[in-house]
Design an enzyme around this catalytic site. Sequence first.
Site, short mmCIF file in Angstrom:
data_model
loop_
_atom_site.label_atom_id
_atom_site.label_comp_id
_atom_site.label_asym_id
_atom_site.label_seq_id
_atom_site.Cartn_x
_atom_site.Cartn_y
_atom_site.Cartn_z
N LYS A 80 -2.11 -1.48 -3.88
CA LYS A 80 -2.99 -0.31 -3.83
C LYS A 80 -2.16 0.95 -3.90
CE LYS A 80 -6.03 1.96 -0.60
NZ LYS A 80 -6.45 2.06 0.77
N LYS A 114 0.86 -1.18 0.00
CA LYS A 114 0.00 0.00 0.00
C LYS A 114 0.90 1.23 0.00
CE LYS A 114 -3.56 2.49 2.52
NZ LYS A 114 -4.54 2.48 3.60
N ARG A 158 -10.50 10.15 1.76
CA ARG A 158 -10.32 10.80 3.06
C ARG A 158 -11.43 11.81 3.33
NH1 ARG A 158 -3.69 10.99 3.04
NH2 ARG A 158 -3.49 8.72 2.85
N SER A 210 -10.13 5.67 -4.68
CA SER A 210 -11.08 6.78 -4.87
C SER A 210 -10.63 7.78 -5.93
CB SER A 210 -11.28 7.49 -3.53
OG SER A 210 -10.05 7.93 -2.99
#
Length: 324
Positions: A245, A192, A202, A271
């Site tokens: 990710k 990550k 966020r 996102s």
Amino acid sequence: MIKRPRRLRVSAEIRKLVRETSVTVEDLIYPLFIVEGEGIRKEIPSMPGVFHLSIDMFLMELDEVQKLGIPGVLLFGIPDRKDEAGSQAYDDNGIIQRALRAAKSSFPNLLLIADVCLCEYTSHGHCGVVEAGKILNDSSVELIAKSAVSYAAAGADIIAPSDMMDGRIAAIRSALDGNGYTDIAVMAYSAKYSSSFYGPFRDAAQSKPAFGDRKTYQMDYGNAREALREVELDIEEGADIVMVKPALAYLDIINEVSRYSNVPVAAYSVSGEYSMIKAAAANGWIDEKGAVLEAVTAIKRAGAKIIITYFAKQLAAWLKEDSL
Ligand code: PBG
């Protein structure tokens, strides 16, 4: 004599015959954000088409997800109360625990994946315990393992730690086993990266760190070999599935990880990847369906079997149509 690769492209039928990689709905996991309250289905401004859902609305969403054939969901909780120790993450009556219990009894065949991290639950927004401005590894791991057990007890099928603390996979595995949850799988966010592509998440999770950044625990995007080390450690510690990710800017990492490891590889199309396509499509600058199908196919082609994407529902519908 001229060689003619175009022969294999002359019709949709032959293109389908020779296509090497196709995404199916079975590859997809749909992330969801659960909030306190009732009757809440509130769109997240930076992620059009993605909603904050109260538990009742979440159950309606699961009905749709199941009908579309999407095999599972990844759950993020946004508690009403945040504190220094992120106590709502491991409270047996926390938002995710209640959501899991409700979902498990109504949808026993949907895979419920619980993201485990402290950042949505801590007042400072960091993924671990903070002392004197530092993120403490080992005391964070304790709370993360405790959360994992609490999610397993509530009905999670898979535990997905996204905190990037050292040693958390071993701690989670032994805590799960110690409490009799030997069949609950661990999907580790192994590679990550510290990424600007998490921005819209966020906003959605209200988890922007109050000070500093996440660079002391999430990986430096300049590093590829380090991803293999993280993956190696996580597999050694008991990860059943490893994750890379974000996805689109890290196709090389997905590819290396899939060659290197023999456990299933997941990729999280985050996102920012979602919002970029949404924003460009809303402006008429890009064809949304075409761009999304191309992006997820590339992620699978790189080596990911499991693709976590906010486009899962739209994809489930698009994949039924002909795209060649
Ligand atoms: C944190 C977490 C993050 C995401 C999932 N879990 C972001 C972060 O590190 O702040 C990002 C997901 C996305 O951007 O879609 N534990």
